[in-house]
Design an enzyme around this catalytic site. Structure first.
Site, PDB file in Angstrom:
ATOM      1  N   ASP A  69      40.192  29.912  47.655  1.00 54.88           N
ATOM      2  CA  ASP A  69      40.842  30.867  48.559  1.00 54.88           C
ATOM      3  C   ASP A  69      39.795  31.838  49.085  1.00 54.88           C
ATOM      4  OD1 ASP A  69      43.720  32.147  49.285  1.00 54.88           O
ATOM      5  OD2 ASP A  69      42.256  33.731  48.895  1.00 54.88           O
ATOM      6  N   LYS A 118      41.717  32.787  56.130  1.00 59.33           N
ATOM      7  CA  LYS A 118      42.706  33.708  56.711  1.00 59.33           C
ATOM      8  C   LYS A 118      42.204  34.326  58.018  1.00 59.33           C
ATOM      9  CE  LYS A 118      43.724  34.896  51.899  1.00 59.33           C
ATOM     10  NZ  LYS A 118      42.436  35.044  51.194  1.00 59.33           N
TER      11      LYS A 118
HETATM   12  P1  NAD Z   1      41.990  39.616  40.160  1.00 58.89           P
HETATM   13  O1  NAD Z   1      43.255  40.137  39.636  1.00 58.89           O
HETATM   14  O2  NAD Z   1      41.724  38.143  40.177  1.00 58.89           O
HETATM   15  O3  NAD Z   1      40.882  40.395  39.356  1.00 58.89           O
HETATM   16  C1  NAD Z   1      39.552  40.074  39.438  1.00 58.89           C
HETATM   17  C2  NAD Z   1      38.834  40.882  38.368  1.00 58.89           C
HETATM   18  O4  NAD Z   1      39.282  40.445  37.083  1.00 58.89           O
HETATM   19  C3  NAD Z   1      37.351  40.580  38.453  1.00 58.89           C
HETATM   20  O5  NAD Z   1      36.710  41.797  38.723  1.00 58.89           O
HETATM   21  C4  NAD Z   1      36.957  40.053  37.119  1.00 58.89           C
HETATM   22  O6  NAD Z   1      35.936  40.824  36.563  1.00 58.89           O
HETATM   23  C5  NAD Z   1      38.164  40.208  36.235  1.00 58.89           C
HETATM   24  N1  NAD Z   1      38.398  38.958  35.486  1.00 58.89           N
HETATM   25  C6  NAD Z   1      38.539  37.711  35.990  1.00 58.89           C
HETATM   26  N2  NAD Z   1      38.751  36.834  35.006  1.00 58.89           N
HETATM   27  C7  NAD Z   1      38.764  37.536  33.862  1.00 58.89           C
HETATM   28  C8  NAD Z   1      38.942  37.175  32.491  1.00 58.89           C
HETATM   29  N3  NAD Z   1      39.158  35.921  32.138  1.00 58.89           N
HETATM   30  N4  NAD Z   1      38.901  38.158  31.561  1.00 58.89           N
HETATM   31  C9  NAD Z   1      38.680  39.440  31.917  1.00 58.89           C
HETATM   32  N5  NAD Z   1      38.505  39.841  33.194  1.00 58.89           N
HETATM   33  C10 NAD Z   1      38.542  38.899  34.141  1.00 58.89           C
HETATM   34  O7  NAD Z   1      41.814  40.228  41.627  1.00 58.89           O
HETATM   35  P2  NAD Z   1      41.372  39.725  43.045  1.00 58.89           P
HETATM   36  O8  NAD Z   1      40.006  39.132  43.025  1.00 58.89           O
HETATM   37  O9  NAD Z   1      41.597  40.859  43.956  1.00 58.89           O
HETATM   38  O10 NAD Z   1      42.433  38.599  43.408  1.00 58.89           O
HETATM   39  C11 NAD Z   1      42.186  37.215  43.283  1.00 58.89           C
HETATM   40  C12 NAD Z   1      42.042  36.579  44.640  1.00 58.89           C
HETATM   41  O11 NAD Z   1      43.180  36.900  45.473  1.00 58.89           O
HETATM   42  C13 NAD Z   1      40.874  37.095  45.472  1.00 58.89           C
HETATM   43  O12 NAD Z   1      39.635  36.604  45.050  1.00 58.89           O
HETATM   44  C14 NAD Z   1      41.274  36.645  46.839  1.00 58.89           C
HETATM   45  O13 NAD Z   1      41.040  35.249  47.006  1.00 58.89           O
HETATM   46  C15 NAD Z   1      42.770  36.926  46.818  1.00 58.89           C
HETATM   47  N6  NAD Z   1      43.100  38.252  47.424  1.00 58.89           N
HETATM   48  C16 NAD Z   1      43.823  38.272  48.570  1.00 58.89           C
HETATM   49  C17 NAD Z   1      44.166  39.468  49.173  1.00 58.89           C
HETATM   50  C18 NAD Z   1      44.982  39.462  50.420  1.00 58.89           C
HETATM   51  O14 NAD Z   1      45.141  40.518  51.055  1.00 58.89           O
HETATM   52  N7  NAD Z   1      45.522  38.332  50.831  1.00 58.89           N
HETATM   53  C19 NAD Z   1      43.747  40.692  48.606  1.00 58.89           C
HETATM   54  C20 NAD Z   1      43.009  40.650  47.434  1.00 58.89           C
HETATM   55  C21 NAD Z   1      42.704  39.430  46.845  1.00 58.89           C
END
Ligand code: NAD
Length: 279
Positions: free
Chosen positions: A46, A76
């Site tokens: 994504d 997107k």
């Molecule tokens: P997320 O909830 O996936 O959090 C990511 C954070 O969690 C990272 O900083 C990482 O350090 C931590 N993490 C990941 N795996 C872990 C684990 N196993 N243990 C402990 N910590 C861990 O947040 P995100 O990245 O904002 O969301 C995921 C995806 O959603 C994004 O990469 C993106 O593709 C999508 N997204 C879309 C929008 C939108 O407006 N459509 C907005 C934000 C994110």
């Protein structure tokens, strides 16, 4: 490694229920991170034009040797490209960076309601699908009134709505609408973006301990059992592996209900932007 299950979209195509999201993965690190994700078994990526890292995703795909039909790639349309024929130019740019001739899923990133052009953007996505540039189309960050308006205008129901969703912020009005209308929910920020103590919360910690799993794995399992599609972000190989290793256990109904009960009233658990504020 267990196979990632798929979810059937309302247009008949299957999407892997767990993927890898690359928001905030620095462009210079993206090829390496996506290559590692593909190596450990992810097949769904994504990204978004605004993330600035589609080229790295494209380079990793090209280097992977994987067949096009083994991969599911989402990108997107950014907010400043809804008008006129801009969506067509925007997807062409994304496809060039991704080195693909079509994406598997193309989303309107935000409805930008103050600009009042999200219906037009959706009409354009319908055309892009008809032109074969996107196999499936959907939206992101759309509230129920936005969803109702685009469906009324086009008769085309989005395949997905990608929204902020995690235990403290469950957006039930949208998930109920989606379930009633055949729209799959993709949870962004599935781990709360690390912005509150999700992993220390009792229902999460207890479920993790009961199954010998990490709190992150328990939360991801909750999303999967709710039927949501998820793509947690990490740039660390061991976490990429950990986040994918969630298909060998199942939360009990009681454990799921305890995490359900973490939803904060009035949307107080939101950790990122509200769709009405992004324009
Ligand atoms: P997320 O909830 O996936 O959090 C990511 C954070 O969690 C990272 O900083 C990482 O350090 C931590 N993490 C990941 N795996 C872990 C684990 N196993 N243990 C402990 N910590 C861990 O947040 P995100 O990245 O904002 O969301 C995921 C995806 O959603 C994004 O990469 C993106 O593709 C999508 N997204 C879309 C929008 C939108 O407006 N459509 C907005 C934000 C994110």
């Amino acid at each position: 490694m267990a196979q990632t299950p798929t979810v059937k979209l309302n247009d008949g195509y299957d999407i892997p229920q767990l993927g890898y999201g690359v928001f905030k993965v620095p462009p210079a690190e993206t090829e390496r991170a996506v290559s590692e994700a593909l190596e450990v078994g992810y097949r769904h990526i994504d990204t978004a034009a605004i993330y600035g890292n589609e080229e790295g995703v494209g380079a990793a795909i090209a280097a992977s040797g994987l067949g096009r039909d083994e991969l599911f790639i989402t990108t997107k349309l950014w907010n400043d490209r809804h008008d006129g024929d801009e969506p067509r130019a925007a997807i062409a740019e994304s496809l060039e960076k991704l080195r693909l001739d079509r994406v598997d899923l193309y989303l309107v990133h935000w409805p930008t309601p103050a600009r009042d052009n999200y219906v037009h953007a959706w009409e354009k996505l319908v055309e892009l699908r008809e032109a074969g540039l996107a196999r499936s189309i959907g939206v992101s960050n759309h509230l129920v009134p936005h969803l109702e308006k685009i469906v009324a205008a086009t008769g085309v129901v989005p395949a997905v709505n990608q929204i902020e969703l995690h235990p403290a912020y469950q957006q039930r009005e949208i998930t109920d609408w989606a379930a009633a209308n055949g729209v799959k929910i993709e949870s962004w920020g599935p781990l709360g973006q690390g912005k509150y103590d999700l992993f220390g919360a009792e229902p999460v910690a207890a479920a993790a301990a009961a199954h010998g799993k990490t709190p992150a794995q328990a939360v991801l399992r909750w999303h999967l059992q709710k039927g949501f599609i998820v793509f947690p972000k990490s740039v660390r190989r061991e976490r990429l592996q950990e986040n994918l290793d969630v298909f060998d256990f199942e939360l009990t109904d009681t454990e799921v209900a305890a995490i359900d009960a973490m939803d904060q009233p009035g949307g107080a658990g939101r950790v990122s932007s509200h769709p009405d504020e992004v324009n």
